[in-house]
Every structure is written in C-alpha cells, then in structure tokens.
Design an enzyme around this catalytic site. Sequence first.
Site, PDB file in Angstrom:
ATOM      1  N   GLY A 182       0.693  -1.132  -0.096  1.00 38.68           N
ATOM      2  CA  GLY A 182       0.192  -0.010   0.064  1.00 38.68           C
ATOM      3  C   GLY A 182       0.703   1.161  -0.061  1.00 38.68           C
ATOM      4  O   GLY A 182       0.598   2.071  -1.010  1.00 38.68           O
ATOM      5  N   ALA A 183       1.639   1.293   0.986  1.00 40.00           N
ATOM      6  CA  ALA A 183       2.535   2.721   1.063  1.00 40.00           C
ATOM      7  C   ALA A 183       3.589   2.454   2.114  1.00 40.00           C
ATOM      8  O   ALA A 183       3.740   1.463   2.565  1.00 40.00           O
ATOM      9  CB  ALA A 183       1.480   3.795   1.576  1.00 40.00           C
ATOM     10  N   MET A 184       4.433   3.472   2.257  1.00 40.94           N
ATOM     11  CA  MET A 184       5.846   3.320   3.094  1.00 40.94           C
ATOM     12  C   MET A 184       6.092   4.600   3.788  1.00 40.94           C
ATOM     13  O   MET A 184       5.934   5.694   3.284  1.00 40.94           O
ATOM     14  CB  MET A 184       6.878   2.918   2.338  1.00 40.94           C
ATOM     15  CG  MET A 184       8.113   2.630   3.068  1.00 40.94           C
ATOM     16  SD  MET A 184       7.848   1.543   4.360  1.00 40.94           S
ATOM     17  CE  MET A 184       8.985   2.078   5.471  1.00 40.94           C
ATOM     18  N   GLU A 226       0.448   6.158   7.555  1.00 37.89           N
ATOM     19  CA  GLU A 226       1.516   6.391   7.119  1.00 37.89           C
ATOM     20  C   GLU A 226       2.147   7.561   8.208  1.00 37.89           C
ATOM     21  O   GLU A 226       3.325   7.553   8.553  1.00 37.89           O
ATOM     22  CB  GLU A 226       1.881   6.593   5.740  1.00 37.89           C
ATOM     23  CG  GLU A 226       1.485   5.314   4.725  1.00 37.89           C
ATOM     24  CD  GLU A 226       1.920   4.151   5.487  1.00 37.89           C
ATOM     25  OE1 GLU A 226       2.886   3.898   6.177  1.00 37.89           O
ATOM     26  OE2 GLU A 226       1.314   3.078   5.062  1.00 37.89           O
TER      27      GLU A 226
HETATM   28  N1  B3K Z   1       5.481  -0.337   6.802  1.00 41.57           N
HETATM   29  C1  B3K Z   1       4.994  -0.651   5.442  1.00 41.57           C
HETATM   30  C2  B3K Z   1       5.211  -1.851   5.239  1.00 41.57           C
HETATM   31  C3  B3K Z   1       6.254  -2.372   4.577  1.00 41.57           C
HETATM   32  C4  B3K Z   1       6.103  -3.903   4.102  1.00 41.57           C
HETATM   33  C5  B3K Z   1       7.485  -4.486   3.841  1.00 41.57           C
HETATM   34  N2  B3K Z   1       7.128  -5.558   3.396  1.00 41.57           N
HETATM   35  C6  B3K Z   1       3.822   0.160   5.243  1.00 41.57           C
HETATM   36  C7  B3K Z   1       2.959   0.175   6.693  1.00 41.57           C
HETATM   37  O1  B3K Z   1       2.637  -0.759   7.329  1.00 41.57           O
HETATM   38  O2  B3K Z   1       2.673   1.345   6.959  1.00 41.57           O
HETATM   39 ZN    ZN Z   2       2.052   0.502   9.040  1.00 45.32          ZN
END
Ligand code: B3K
Ligand code: ZN
Length: 863
Positions: free
Chosen positions: A263-265, A300
Amino acid sequence: MRTDTPQAVRLADYRPFPFTIETTRLVFDLHPSQTRVKAELAVRRTGAKDEPLVLNGERLKLVSVAVDGEGLSANQYVVDAERLTIPDLPDQFVLTTEVEIDPSANKALMGLYMSGGRFCTQCEAEGFRTITYFPDRPDVLSRYSVRIEAGREFTHLLSNGNLVGSGALEDNRFFAEWEDPFPKPCYLFALVAGHLDVLADKFLTMSGREVALRVFVDPGQASRAAYALDSLKRAMKWDEEAFGREYDLDLFMIVAVRDFNFGAMENKGLNIFNSSLLLADPETATDLDYERIEAVVAHEYFHNWTGNRITCRDWFQLCLKEGFTVFRDQSFSADQRGATVQRIKDVRALRARQFAEDAGPLAHPVRPSSYMKIDNFYTATIYEKGSEIIRMLKTILGAEAFRKGSDLYFERHDGQATTVEAFIECFAEASGRDLSDFFGWYEQAGTPAVTIETAYDADAQAVTLTLTQSTAPTPGQPDKKPLPIPIAIGLLSETGAVLRDTEVVLLDRNTLTVRWDNVASEPVLSALRGFSAPVNLSTDARPAERYVLFGSDPDLFNRWEAGQTLARDLILARAAGAPDEVGEERYADALGRALVDDAAEPAFKALLLALPSEPDLALMSEPADPPALHEARNALRTRVAVHLGDLLRRLHGEMQSDAEFSASAEAAGRRALRNACAEVLCSDPHADNLERLTAHFNTGRNMTDAMGGLFPLVTIGGPARDLALSKFHRAWRNEPLVLDKWFAVQGRDPNEDALDRVIALTKHEDFEPTNPNRLRALVSTFANFNPARFHDPSGAGYRFLADQILAVDGFNPMTAARLVEPLGNWRRYKPELGKLMREQLERVAAHPDLSKNVLELATKALG
Ligand code: B3K
Ligand code: ZN
C-alpha cells in the site's frame, strides 16, 4: 533463489550491533541501468575489540572500499553474495564504499527501482542492502545526508528531511542535497527522482510551526491528490489532539508511484504511496477508495511517531509499530466516519483475514519468535490482531490511564529502537497494574474460543454467567494458557428493553462465574459488545433471543452481529442439506424491519443487508465446501430479494442523489445502501430488476455508482455482463487504476465460466503481471474472493494459482509469496478439494529455483 537450505532467524539470538554509525553520507549518481552509490559511514566501535565489521549487501557490484581515505586491497576484506566483512579495524573510522546497481532491471520492486520512468525506493524491511553496504537492521540509527545527481529530465530529486542545496552540473545534469536531522534506521531511507507534478499546502502545528506539505504525482494528476492532502491535514490535527503528537520536520512529502509491492511506506518525511491509495476523484475512485486513502495516509503519517521517532529493536518487534499504528488509524477513521460502521468494517476484515490465518498452518504469534523471510510476516496477525491487543489494553485500563501510558512511552523511548516489553511496561507503570498475563496476547497464537452460559433464577432475580475460554493448538504451540479477555456484556429483556448497561468482565482464567442481582426478568444476553476482544464467541442463545438483539440491541455492533449470526446459521443449514425455509422468511422479515428503521444510518443499513461473505462462511464450516456454501448463500439472498423486492427497489430509488458529489461519510453511506440493494436485487433478475440494474450502471455519475451497477450485471452473466464489461473497458482503457477495477470485477465473477475467462484475461493485452496492482486485481481477487470458482472440483483453479505463483516468483518473490495463502488452508476443505490443493502446494514447493519467500510459506502450509 534457492541455493542452500535457508536459515531461520530467532528472537533469542538477538545481539546488539557492535558499532554505531554516527553519520551516513550517500551520493547517488543516477542512471537507469548503471547507478553509482557512494557511501561514507562515520563508524565508532561499541562492542568487543576483535569484532569485524559485517555489512549487509546483495546484488551490488563493489567498485571500491576505503577506511579513513585509504583504499583497501582485496585481501583486507571478504565479500560474498550477502555481505561485506572487514576485520582489523580501529575504534573509530570513516568507511567509504562505492557500488554500482541496475535499477532498471529491478522487477522485485525492493531497493532502488524504476516505475513509470522514474526512480523510487522501497527499503522496508531489507531492501537497503541492495542499494549499498550497510548494517541493514532497525536498531542501527544514523543521521543521513544525501546528494542526488541526475539528468535534467528528472525534474524532482527527493530524499528524507530538508532540502539544503541544489544546482547545475555538466552534461545537462543537476543535483540536490538533503539532510535529515533525525537519526533513523536504513529501512526508512527513501529517494525519488522523476518528472512530477506537485500539489502544495501547509499545516500549522499546535506549537505554531509551519510545515510545508507536498504531494507529488504523475504530470497532470495533481487535482486527484486533493483528497489525500486533505486527509493528511486532518490526520496531523487528530494526532495532536488524540495522542499529543506534533510533526517534527519543516517539510512533509508524499509521492505516488504505480508499481509498488503493497500500500504505502512511511519513510521519514517522504512517504511513498501506491498510486491506488493516493489518487482519487469521483469519476475514477469509489467510496471505498476514498475511505482507504484517508486511512492509509493517516496510517503512514502516524508512523512518524510510532515507527520512526520510536522504532523497532529487531523485526520480531514489528507489531510495536504496526499494531499500534493500525490502532491509531482505526481510531482516526472511527472519529472521521462513525464508530459503529468503522468497527463493523474492521471486524469483518479481522475475521476474514486474521482469524483465517490463526486457524491454519501459517498461524503465528503477534510477536513471532522465528522467521525465514521477514517479508512474510507483514501479516494480518501482526497488523490487525496487533491493533486488537492495543484496543483491549485501552478497554482494560480505561482511556485516561491508556493515554498516560502512551505519553510515557513517547517520552521515555523517543529516539530509540525498542521492544514490545518496553512498550507494555509504560502502560503497567502509568496504570499501576500488573500486565504480565496480558503479555500472553503477544506470545500465543490462535483465536481463543469463548463460551458463555446464562442461568436465570427468577425467585432470586439473579443471573449467573459462566464464561469459559480455550485455544486450540497452533503450529509449535500445543498447549495454550488462558489469556485476560475483556468481554463487554449488557442485558436486554425479552421485549428488547435495557435490563442492565454494559459492563466489562475480565475473563482471565479458564472458567469464570459472574452473578448479577436485581435482574428483573429473564434476560437476553448481549455479549462481546463492540467486539471487545478478538475471540470466537458462542453462547446458548436461541434464535428468538438473536431476533431481540437484531431488532433492539442498543449496541449497534451487536445488532449487526445478531443479523449476521442468524443469516450464517440459515446458510450453513441449507448447505448441509437441511434448509429452514420458515427461518429464512423470518430472517427476511426482520431484515425488512431493520431497513425501515428511521433512526439507523444508511451506511449501517448497507452493512445489515450484506450477507456473511463466502470466505467467512467457509471458516465457520468444517470441512468447507465452497460451491455448496455459494449456492446456499445465493438461495438466502434470492429469498431476501423476492421477499423484500418492493422495499429494496424503493430504497434503491430513494438513495439515488442528483446532488453534486460529496465524499462525506453521509453521502457515501447512501451510495453504499443503494449498491447493497442492487447486489441483492440481482439475485432476482426479472425484466424490471434487470432494467433497473442496467440503468444503475449506465447512468452512474461516479465510480461508486458505476461499480455498484457493474458487479450485479457481471453476476447475472450472459449478454448483460458482456455488454457492461465492454462498455466499461472502452471508457477506461487508458486509466490504469480503473482498469484494475475492470480486472477485479471479473476476478469476482461467480458464473461457471469465470475461471476460463480469468485464465484468458492473463493473456489480455492490458494484463501486466509485473505491476502488482494489476496482478492482484485479477489473480488475488479470484483466489481470495471467488471461492466457488477457485475451488472448482477439477482443481483447475488451484493449478492456475500455482502457475501464477511460479511465474511471478521469477521476478518478484515478495508479491509471489502473497499469492500462496489461498492454498494454505487446504486441511479445512472437503478431503477431495484439500488433496488437490495440497498437490499444487507440493508442486510449488518442489520447484528448483524457488525464492526463500515462497519456499517458507509453501513448506509451512504443507506442514
Ligand atoms: N511499513 C510498511 C510496510 C512495509 C512492508 C514491507 N514488506 C507500510 C505500513 O505498514 O505502513
Ligand atoms: Zn504500517
């Protein structure tokens, strides 16, 4: 790819990294196929004298290594496919490495890659090691400065923190310099370079600082980022009010990219989003898209404190940031859109994904103790059950003590990489309670089963509740201990009057007896109100009592739940060959009454009208026979469509609006109810209904209406389906996000020819398997949301999925691994289906070049 037996990583083996990296200077010389990355690390030894420096690095072409400016010769270090090891180092030094990488060949979409002609990165969890040599682990925090050099065609060069310089270079190239004042782990590093449009705004924080907000999108798309930007500002404000958290940099940026594995990072100051979770306008996005954009933008953003300012010591602590952040985004959405409707949607998702995971071979604790590929642990258990645990903590401690605990956590651990233990300790201290038993929720996998028996003593006017809990064994955990389960309970009379208000009973042992006096009449039990704990509840309630709850429970979650339980039991009875026709009529009558209740919101009514989903039903019946469940569910839906036809058509008309589009929850609720009516009416496709549904599709003035008309027509099948699909394709063939919907709706097509059509669609010129959105739209939708056709008795659906897993694994192991799950629960299905599922899993697991990601899941699923 598989060259040896992959090693498991264990929580018990955690050791701190023996060096700190005080600063990290990165210089990127960007070229699509030959990018140079120079890294200068200021290193200080914190561990034993004789420890070598071991840095992760994969798929890197090493150009040079130097210590304090002195180039090392090849016999002074060891480099292999996974790391660079340097022995005999002083206590403090500057390490300089230079590597070359090929972003244009990176189809795994981890590390630095190209999407739509622009550079972007994804580093969580372990992508940074494909960019440069570095200790790629979350407990190594460093202060970054980044220089990016690129050709002028990449108009924007972005990285974390603040822009501190830019200028021209030779050969029509230029540069930008970025500095991030906050130490961070490398998984939060980000870089974007490309020709982008920007939507700009600002936010004034609670202490009066002005933050510049920028959303970067494809040229010409800026207006479609307005809703995301608005959501961001609301989230920033909400976090100040609900958790006292203020944003810390002067700039916050979001970039939308089309090719993204999930979805997003939450990269520090530079979030990167899958464009499907950022771009929206009424013509191309549905209300569900709007809802998800609002939630994910908030999620996020909230990570800036829960994840970035305070991060994880190791990846076993993933729920520390993810569970808490999901809880925060769910609480935000509840405040924005209404608590009951939000809770019902969250619980539906929890049951569909997490309960299913917990009941199968991939069950694992919210804080696991070993893994092969951390990528495989971004699961519903870590996220959704992780959030449920925080919700229970708040229920048990009360809002005030919960807030004190979270304030203490932010104060005490700011700037650290920490653990779940340290987090829970803050709440224990702030509330003065012993939370050691509560910690069991993090360590024990499986969904507890809770039963409640009710006995009423009319003479004494007392009710006795006997509550018991048990949890079935899960892989590696044969014996389960009791957990503290908060169960919110109220009592109604047989006519639906309130006999006793909600009280939270803490079931903290195997069996607990509670006696309540002054109960004036035989009570109807309303238990687990608001779904106060992630458990499976069974009670001794008779249908008559469920109808009391369905008609009158002041706890609207339980009102919805009663309707679902009634419908589920009717569907399961029919699927088992014992249909209860009188019961079905009674259910339809009660549903009709609920739909004309003026006090209820349309969004809530839409949820009442949706029957339990087929995957949910499969979870409730063992062994599951998806085609039979599909038929039985259809039969109940047809009965509702016939029995309530006039009412549904009336509501369908009343909910139509000529007003200007509004994305408000209220307006979305009306569209949801209209679409829910259409979905039921298509079960009774006589000429009048068909005409109505065709008009619904043809006259839809926004994507919610269009999709609300399209799925019923696809369900009806035949010429109605074909006409609608080709019209839709003609209209939207140049809009990738809408074309994804066209593929997805065909993935859900319940008609018997659906599998052949889905297979044919994988040859369609618009099918792009290297784009995760497109792949998931067709393949995951089919495997997860079309059980009747996926579980075709021939096994062809399973073969199709296995073919896809193997093909995708060749270039994108992370996305391939996410396709394994639908085959995973093979033990829960009819033996003849389970056997065919198992055969395909075996075929996948035996493939010689399998990635670690797919290998881990396929092996675990086979058990
Ligand atoms: N922290 C990222 C997810 C990363 C997934 C890596 N395999 C998005 C989130 O949970 O906000
Ligand atoms: Zn997250």
